[in-house]
Design an enzyme around this catalytic site. Structure first.
Site, mmCIF file in Angstrom:
data_model
loop_
_atom_site.group_PDB
_atom_site.id
_atom_site.type_symbol
_atom_site.label_atom_id
_atom_site.label_comp_id
_atom_site.label_asym_id
_atom_site.label_seq_id
_atom_site.Cartn_x
_atom_site.Cartn_y
_atom_site.Cartn_z
ATOM 1 N N ARG A 1 49.045 76.803 31.913
ATOM 2 C CA ARG A 1 47.715 76.928 32.515
ATOM 3 C C ARG A 1 47.093 78.285 32.183
ATOM 4 N NH1 ARG A 1 47.949 73.777 38.419
ATOM 5 N NH2 ARG A 1 48.405 71.731 37.519
ATOM 6 N N SER B 1 51.490 79.872 42.922
ATOM 7 C CA SER B 1 51.662 79.525 44.315
ATOM 8 C C SER B 1 52.788 80.394 44.829
ATOM 9 C CB SER B 1 52.022 78.044 44.403
ATOM 10 O OG SER B 1 51.905 77.572 45.708
ATOM 11 N N ARG C 1 58.230 67.555 35.590
ATOM 12 C CA ARG C 1 57.712 66.849 36.757
ATOM 13 C C ARG C 1 57.240 65.447 36.365
ATOM 14 N NH1 ARG C 1 54.812 71.777 40.124
ATOM 15 N NH2 ARG C 1 56.632 73.139 39.902
ATOM 16 N N ARG D 1 48.142 69.380 33.498
ATOM 17 C CA ARG D 1 49.131 68.567 34.204
ATOM 18 C C ARG D 1 50.039 67.876 33.196
ATOM 19 N NH1 ARG D 1 48.949 67.391 39.410
ATOM 20 N NH2 ARG D 1 46.766 68.006 39.531
ATOM 21 N N GLU E 1 44.557 75.914 40.219
ATOM 22 C CA GLU E 1 45.794 76.584 40.631
ATOM 23 C C GLU E 1 46.590 77.071 39.418
ATOM 24 O OE1 GLU E 1 48.434 74.154 42.951
ATOM 25 O OE2 GLU E 1 50.111 75.544 42.660
#
Length: 425
Positions: free
Chosen positions: A391, A353, A263, A278, A350
């Site tokens: 994460r 999802s 990303r 991130r 988070e």
RNA sequence: GGAGAGUUGGCAGAGUGGUAAUGCAACGGACUCGAAAUCCGUCGAACCGGCUUAUACCGGCGCGCAGGUUCAAAUCCUGUACUCUCCUCCA
């Protein structure tokens, strides 16, 4: 992608519901107008083509019987020119309609909270209790660097910021985590896949990333051929059946895959600049389902439970939230986020999802199934992380840290760590 | 990277300018106690438009995809994707 016919037939409701996702109602008016013009043009074109077909048959008959068709051919030359002109106009209208419709987000499900952003999200349940530390818990990057199992500096040197090396037991922990996840999902009926990590534009369109979110991805160009590094395994897993018609008996299909996710993180400069939260490249175990429409919401609950199962077995505190209309992703109609407790930040972050996309992706990617009567329908697709691996490692390091800087290995991972029970310096 | 061949309906497979053969499968019916076999009939995916409550019906589209030529394209031309074979390279 939404069904234009459905929008046309329920304009007021569509405007109201899409407005909760930030769509200007005037855009729907414009779309409907263009669609009207498009359909008019189709009627004109088809009438001309019908005439052309009829007269062409006459010409063929005449030619076969050695008759003279000069007049008819002259007449048809004119019709041919008209068809060409009308079809050009039609193609233009089609493009304009498509331009709008492929950029409209999915319709939010009626059950989700309406609101502008994450402040309207709704907490469904909270599982596990954050541990009380007798010392000040360190952030995971400090723990990892002190133990020499995470190396962000060298990641930055070799690739750039937001990249890292996992080293020694750090690499082993990452591998233990995703192997554990894949094994759990296999038990739950998911078929494990290894997918391409680069995909074409059609795939990126199918799941909804393109054309609207090109800025979020990394792409490669070789010999003028452009490919996109997958931002999630959802893309290859959901495009696996793109353009196909499945048998009803095949459904539901459950896939899981470990893959890196790439990303660009454009627009998030300055946020989460340290650690595993991130990154430009991170591992993720993804779950994807293809299901019959009437089962998709039930399947969403089951998929979310599959993701929760991982956190529960790792004994990590988390909560489940339902995303509001303003916080939800483009392709989703309903999304549950799982957020894991991060002690150093004293907050939930988070880690998964899970979304029901209804037929939104299926319409874009033309994924359908044939029912018992032989009729063809769009199916529903779901996707969810099960879980984001990096994460998860961050959460383990922080929640399982000890005062002396070591990290206890969660029980379920010990077999995956070849018996290592504690990571020490 | 080089050379060649191919891509037609659920499957097989014909069709080189006049508007998609044929076989198998599928579906309906007859025969039968029932089934098989046989016979008769239907259907050639999906999609779009019109008319409909919905079917039905009418029309368009449809031969890997996108363009072009033509009164007319599965057929001719250009580009392109994929598959296969051989060479080269490579893990």
């Amino acid at each position: 992608m939404l069904d234009v016919k459905m929008i046309r037939q329920n304009q007021a409701e569509m405007k109201q519901r899409l407005a909760t996702r930030g769509v200007d109602p005037a855009e729907i008016d414009h779309l409907v107008e263009l669609d009207e013009a498009r359909r008019d043009q189709i009627a004109v074109s088809e009438n001309l083509k019908q005439k052309r077909n009829e007269v062409s048959k006459q010409i063929a008959t005449l030619k076969r019987s050695k008759g003279d068709a000069t007049d008819l051919i002259a007449e048809m030359r004119e019709v041919g020119a008209q068809v060409k002109q009308v079809d050009e106009k039609l193609a233009e209208l089609n493009e304009q309609v498509q331009y709008i419709v492929v950029r409209l987000p999915n319709l939010p499900d009626a059950s989700i909270p309406v609101g502008p952003d994450e402040s309207a999200n709704h907490e469904e349940r909270k599982i596990g209790t954050p541990r009380e530390f007798a010392f000040t818990p360190k952030p995971h990057w400090e723990i990892g660097e002190n133990l020499d199992i995470l190396d962000f500096e060298r990641g930055a040197k070799v690739a750039g910021s937001r990249f890292l090396f996992y080293k020694g037991l750090g690499a082993k922990l990452e591998r233990a985590v995703y192997n554990f996840m894949l094994d759990e999902h296999e038990k739950e009926g998911y078929t494990e896949m290894i997918t391409p990590y680069m995909v074409n534009d059609d795939s990126m369109f199918g799941t909804g990333q393109f054309p609207k979110f090109r800025a979020d991805v990394f792409s490669t160009v070789t010999d003028d051929k452009e490919m996109t590094m997958i931002p999630t395994a959802e893309v290859p897993l959901t495009n696996y059946y793109r353009g196909e018609i499945l048998d009803e008996a095949q459904l539901p299909v459950y896939f899981t895959a470990l893959s890196p996710s790439f990303r660009s993180e454009a627009g998030s400069a300055g946020r989460d600049t340290r650690g595993l939260i991130r990154l430009h490249q991170f591992n993720k175990v993804e779950m994807v389902k293809y299901v019959k429409p009437e089962e998709s919401f039930n399947e969403l609950e089951k998929m979310t439970a599959n993701a929760e199962n991982i956190l529960q077995k790792l004994e990590l505190p988390y909560h489940v939230i339902t995303l509001s209309t303003g916080d939800m992703g483009f392709s989703a109609a309903k999304t549950y986020d799982l957020e894991v407790w991060i002690p150093a930040q004293e907050t939930y972050r988070e880690i998964s999802s899970c979304s029901n996309c209804l037929d939104f992706q299926a319409r874009r990617a033309q994924i359908r199934y044939r029912d018992g009567e032989g009729k063809v329908h769009l199916l529903h697709t779901l996707n969810g992380s099960g879980l984001a691996v990096g994460r998860t490692v961050a959460a383990i390091l922080e929640n399982y840290q000890n005062a002396d800087g070591s990290v206890t290995v969660p029980k379920v991972l010990i077999p995956y760590m070849r018996g290592v029970e504690k990571i020490t310096k």
